[in-house]
Motif scaffolding. Sequence first.
Motif, PDB file in Angstrom:
ATOM      1  N   ARG A   1      20.616 -52.474 -26.840  1.00  0.00           N
ATOM      2  CA  ARG A   1      20.304 -52.894 -28.190  1.00  0.00           C
ATOM      3  C   ARG A   1      21.398 -53.800 -28.761  1.00  0.00           C
ATOM      4  O   ARG A   1      21.118 -54.832 -29.356  1.00  0.00           O
ATOM      5  N   ALA A   2      22.655 -53.396 -28.519  1.00  0.00           N
ATOM      6  CA  ALA A   2      23.787 -54.185 -29.009  1.00  0.00           C
ATOM      7  C   ALA A   2      23.756 -55.568 -28.380  1.00  0.00           C
ATOM      8  O   ALA A   2      24.010 -56.580 -29.032  1.00  0.00           O
ATOM      9  N   ARG A   3      23.424 -55.603 -27.068  1.00  0.00           N
ATOM     10  CA  ARG A   3      23.385 -56.890 -26.368  1.00  0.00           C
ATOM     11  C   ARG A   3      22.286 -57.772 -26.966  1.00  0.00           C
ATOM     12  O   ARG A   3      22.493 -58.954 -27.201  1.00  0.00           O
ATOM     13  N   GLN A   4      21.127 -57.153 -27.238  1.00  0.00           N
ATOM     14  CA  GLN A   4      20.032 -57.918 -27.842  1.00  0.00           C
ATOM     15  C   GLN A   4      20.457 -58.489 -29.186  1.00  0.00           C
ATOM     16  O   GLN A   4      20.259 -59.665 -29.464  1.00  0.00           O
ATOM     17  N   GLN A   5      21.099 -57.622 -29.982  1.00  0.00           N
ATOM     18  CA  GLN A   5      21.536 -58.058 -31.311  1.00  0.00           C
ATOM     19  C   GLN A   5      22.521 -59.204 -31.196  1.00  0.00           C
ATOM     20  O   GLN A   5      22.479 -60.158 -31.952  1.00  0.00           O
ATOM     21  N   ALA A   6      23.445 -59.090 -30.192  1.00  0.00           N
ATOM     22  CA  ALA A   6      24.452 -60.132 -30.012  1.00  0.00           C
ATOM     23  C   ALA A   6      23.793 -61.454 -29.653  1.00  0.00           C
ATOM     24  O   ALA A   6      24.162 -62.508 -30.169  1.00  0.00           O
ATOM     25  N   THR A   7      22.791 -61.391 -28.764  1.00  0.00           N
ATOM     26  CA  THR A   7      22.134 -62.647 -28.384  1.00  0.00           C
ATOM     27  C   THR A   7      21.346 -63.220 -29.557  1.00  0.00           C
ATOM     28  O   THR A   7      21.337 -64.431 -29.760  1.00  0.00           O
ATOM     29  N   VAL A   8      20.759 -62.322 -30.340  1.00  0.00           N
ATOM     30  CA  VAL A   8      20.045 -62.793 -31.536  1.00  0.00           C
ATOM     31  C   VAL A   8      21.025 -63.484 -32.476  1.00  0.00           C
ATOM     32  O   VAL A   8      20.790 -64.588 -32.954  1.00  0.00           O
TER      33      VAL A   8
ATOM     34  N   VAL B   1      19.338 -47.845 -40.505  1.00  0.00           N
ATOM     35  CA  VAL B   1      20.240 -48.656 -41.326  1.00  0.00           C
ATOM     36  C   VAL B   1      21.469 -49.146 -40.557  1.00  0.00           C
ATOM     37  O   VAL B   1      22.026 -50.191 -40.862  1.00  0.00           O
ATOM     38  N   GLN B   2      21.887 -48.398 -39.521  1.00  0.00           N
ATOM     39  CA  GLN B   2      23.109 -48.784 -38.812  1.00  0.00           C
ATOM     40  C   GLN B   2      23.027 -50.169 -38.182  1.00  0.00           C
ATOM     41  O   GLN B   2      24.061 -50.787 -37.921  1.00  0.00           O
ATOM     42  N   PHE B   3      21.824 -50.672 -37.943  1.00  0.00           N
ATOM     43  CA  PHE B   3      21.721 -51.982 -37.303  1.00  0.00           C
ATOM     44  C   PHE B   3      21.655 -53.136 -38.307  1.00  0.00           C
ATOM     45  O   PHE B   3      21.459 -54.283 -37.930  1.00  0.00           O
ATOM     46  N   LEU B   4      21.789 -52.793 -39.587  1.00  0.00           N
ATOM     47  CA  LEU B   4      21.778 -53.843 -40.607  1.00  0.00           C
ATOM     48  C   LEU B   4      23.203 -54.337 -40.873  1.00  0.00           C
ATOM     49  O   LEU B   4      24.161 -53.623 -40.645  1.00  0.00           O
ATOM     50  N   SER B   5      23.312 -55.545 -41.380  1.00  0.00           N
ATOM     51  CA  SER B   5      24.635 -56.057 -41.745  1.00  0.00           C
ATOM     52  C   SER B   5      25.127 -55.334 -42.999  1.00  0.00           C
ATOM     53  O   SER B   5      24.348 -54.701 -43.712  1.00  0.00           O
ATOM     54  N   GLY B   6      26.430 -55.447 -43.278  1.00  0.00           N
ATOM     55  CA  GLY B   6      27.028 -54.761 -44.421  1.00  0.00           C
ATOM     56  C   GLY B   6      26.317 -55.078 -45.729  1.00  0.00           C
ATOM     57  O   GLY B   6      26.041 -54.194 -46.539  1.00  0.00           O
ATOM     58  N   GLY B   7      26.002 -56.340 -45.933  1.00  0.00           N
ATOM     59  CA  GLY B   7      25.344 -56.755 -47.171  1.00  0.00           C
ATOM     60  C   GLY B   7      23.972 -56.121 -47.322  1.00  0.00           C
ATOM     61  O   GLY B   7      23.588 -55.675 -48.409  1.00  0.00           O
TER      62      GLY B   7
ATOM     63  N   THR C   1      39.368 -58.205 -39.441  1.00  0.00           N
ATOM     64  CA  THR C   1      38.991 -58.238 -38.033  1.00  0.00           C
ATOM     65  C   THR C   1      40.031 -59.010 -37.232  1.00  0.00           C
ATOM     66  O   THR C   1      40.474 -58.563 -36.170  1.00  0.00           O
ATOM     67  N   LEU C   2      40.463 -60.138 -37.753  1.00  0.00           N
ATOM     68  CA  LEU C   2      41.461 -60.931 -37.037  1.00  0.00           C
ATOM     69  C   LEU C   2      42.769 -60.149 -36.925  1.00  0.00           C
ATOM     70  O   LEU C   2      43.431 -60.162 -35.884  1.00  0.00           O
ATOM     71  N   MET C   3      43.122 -59.449 -37.979  1.00  0.00           N
ATOM     72  CA  MET C   3      44.369 -58.687 -37.942  1.00  0.00           C
ATOM     73  C   MET C   3      44.292 -57.571 -36.913  1.00  0.00           C
ATOM     74  O   MET C   3      45.252 -57.297 -36.206  1.00  0.00           O
ATOM     75  N   LYS C   4      43.116 -56.934 -36.830  1.00  0.00           N
ATOM     76  CA  LYS C   4      42.954 -55.874 -35.831  1.00  0.00           C
ATOM     77  C   LYS C   4      43.079 -56.454 -34.429  1.00  0.00           C
ATOM     78  O   LYS C   4      43.617 -55.828 -33.526  1.00  0.00           O
ATOM     79  N   ILE C   5      42.574 -57.676 -34.246  1.00  0.00           N
ATOM     80  CA  ILE C   5      42.677 -58.322 -32.934  1.00  0.00           C
ATOM     81  C   ILE C   5      44.144 -58.608 -32.623  1.00  0.00           C
ATOM     82  O   ILE C   5      44.622 -58.338 -31.522  1.00  0.00           O
TER      83      ILE C   5
ATOM     84  N   ARG D   1      32.039 -60.495 -32.234  1.00  0.00           N
ATOM     85  CA  ARG D   1      30.725 -60.068 -32.729  1.00  0.00           C
ATOM     86  C   ARG D   1      30.638 -58.553 -32.773  1.00  0.00           C
ATOM     87  O   ARG D   1      31.150 -57.869 -31.904  1.00  0.00           O
ATOM     88  N   PHE D   2      29.969 -58.064 -33.796  1.00  0.00           N
ATOM     89  CA  PHE D   2      29.607 -56.656 -33.868  1.00  0.00           C
ATOM     90  C   PHE D   2      28.090 -56.599 -33.933  1.00  0.00           C
ATOM     91  O   PHE D   2      27.466 -57.603 -34.283  1.00  0.00           O
TER      92      PHE D   2
END
Lengths: 337, 500
Positions: free
Chosen positions: A325-332, B399-405, B50-54, B18-19
């Motif tokens: 799922r994460a991979r799909q989301q990343a490609t999207v 909901v976990q697959f939605l962006s923060g906004g 995110t950049l700082m964590k990297i 990417r997340f």
Amino acid sequence: MKKNLGILAVIAVVFIVTAIGGDGFLSAFNLYNLVERISLYAIIGIGVSFVIVTGGIDLSIGSFIGLCAVTFPFLVIGHNVSLTTGLLLLLTMSVCAGLFHGLLVTKLDLQPFVVTLCTLMMYRGVARHLVSDSTMGYSDERFQPLSLMVGRLSELPWFEGQAWARHVPVALLIMIVIGVLAAVFLNRTIYGRDLMALGRNREAAHLSGINTTKMIILAYVLCSVTSGFGALLFALDVVSVQPSTFGSFYELYAIAAAVLGGCSLRGGEGSIFGVILGAALMRLLMNSIQMLGVSDALEEFVIGFVILLGVIIDVIVKRVVAKRRARQQATVAAGAE
Amino acid sequence: MSESEPAPLLSVDRVTKRFPGVTALKDVCLSLQPGEVLALIGENGAGKSTLMKILAGVQLPDEGTIRVAGNSVTLDSVHTSQSQGIALIHQELNLSGNLDVGANIFLGREPRRFGLIDKDTIRKKSRALLKRLGLNVDPDTLVDHLPIGQQQLVEIARALSVDARVLIMDEPTSSLSQHETERLMQVVKELRCDGVSVIYISHRLREVMELADRVTVFRDGENAGELTREEMTHDSMVQLMVGRDVSQFYSRQPHPPGDVALEVSAITSPLDPGQRLSFQVRQGEIVGVSGLVGAGRSEMLEVVFGVRPTLQGHVKVGGRQLRLRSPVDAVEAGLALVPEDRKKQGVILELAVRTNIGLAGLRRHRRLGAFLNEAQEKADSAAMVKKLRIKTPGDLQTVQFLSGGNQQKVVLGKWLAMEPTVLLLDEPTRGIDIGAKHEIYTLMDQLAAAGMAILFVSSEMEEIIGMSDRVIVMHEGRITGELPREQLTEQSVMQLATGG
């Protein structure tokens, strides 16, 4: 339903293997007993799943079953309490135990594991002390009306004289009724939704205006009441009750059934049908071990191993799905740029 | 970069991260010269953290290269990062309060003698480090006994003890008093003279202007621009951060307010029992609550929403006095709270959008006393997805697959479906992208225009100034003042936020 396909498949495989390799597995006598045992364990499994859904645990079920099973004849035979009063007292006792667990878990914020570990020991001690460790019996004729619950369906007036009903235990009917009620409660009422929500995220549920304290206490009460009722069924079924051992480890079987059926001990997840299947698989395995002539000594190992295997496979499947799922989301996301 | 410039000490080249559901960083670049103070600014959710964590070795980038003194490095752990001379000081300090100052400075790298911790060496070295920072405390003092400002300096001492060449400071002044802030800025200037490079992340543009040699601006996970010391002005920085004219970005158009919707009278301050808090919010009014981190703003909202007990004083909604024993009572009275920590307090990540939206209304819409009203839930959810433009494949998506906004819009949707009279918002735009932010500002303006009373806590100065009709400023648990829209400036707010 889709989630339960895996466990259904395992049940089918174990059933077929045992049917081919085991002598007498398919006999009416064996199947009747198997179904009755499955029903009894499923009932206490359903009870504990309410607590597990909240992210809690009840380890005291086994010794509470012991306590109830001892107390009932102690009242009815020993102190000539009427059957109805006895049942009411049993119900009161169950409600109180649940309230006690729930209040300690919510108001004092104690860990459910610790609370019910302590009551596990306390209940056993009380049970033994109450009757001075003597065996209690359920063979007295005063228990006759209740014995119908562990009889054959054909003994009930509605099914009288029907041939098939002679091969069906009443316990199965009771289990189905409890299962349907529990499933409706969990999936169709606001209370069930409350439990599911707070099991996932208690704080968010609380901040959404859900009375989480009340709901958690309710879950423990439902669990204890179900165990109290289960105690009666188990005791009527085996007739003689040893205060020191009766019900021992039942909590673990109940929890294992719930976990096998898809409940997560982290809370917020679980289906009643799954719990019933979990109980079925566990009892079926025990039965298979006997029928296939595997050493009795290995019984616990096999059951523990199968449950562990089930949980491991479940986790791996979930990870693979999440990764895909994460991979799909990343490609999207990449495609959208 | 011209040929004559020295090789940068640290360079970040086209880094992407990417997340699930969101690209946090996209091809970002950044360079840091030896002995330079680089300010990194951007709105919440711009990708700074995110950049700082990297850079700190907590997360690995998906693409791009990081060079230290010209050599490409893979920062795959905090340890690797430290051995490259990079040290990160988190906004929330990472000190063990139960240990003393010296033990904290050398935590995990304790000097030993005969296999045991060498306390004498720790004391000696700690003293030297603390002296360099002008901090006059005994290394044996428990960290819990120090004020926040001094704890911050202990963190810096720890970074210096590993010979950090690059010091990353994430919002270092967000919980410091005026005096402590000045002390910290002095320390940063001295470190610069010693050749230490600093990446300074802050929302306080005034501090940035005083300290920074250069400013790099991020917006929505990308480089938005860079300003030299000469180009740095408040407006130029804000312009780059929001990417458009500021007056359009904060879409507040105040109207004359109506009756008093929320009245808080002399409630005991949760942080300072000796103080009482009183204020009012009128219908159609947006009131901001500003202050440093730890000033007690969220705690005040929690009292109003019944999460914390009202010890003394009372809360009235629409003129009716409330008995607030839990959020259940607050919800019934028409209050709604969008909490600070979206993922922990706002949404239930594993549940569907629809279920989350329906959560607050379960009781109100129940049928036959106990049963779910699934039709109502479906209708509410559909209406909110449409009204708030929640981007989701469907409202049965978890909901976990939605962006923060979009997650934040789900929280808002849950409450707007209840048609509250008073909306409490705690850091409503934290960690969400510029587009969603703008939508939330527009929504706040619309809701206020329709008569809702809005009380919102924010640590973002621009947002407080841009959106509030009136601002309540808090400091150490008490209300230090109130400013009308006409008097709102960064200076006037900070003045009150650091004690007045």
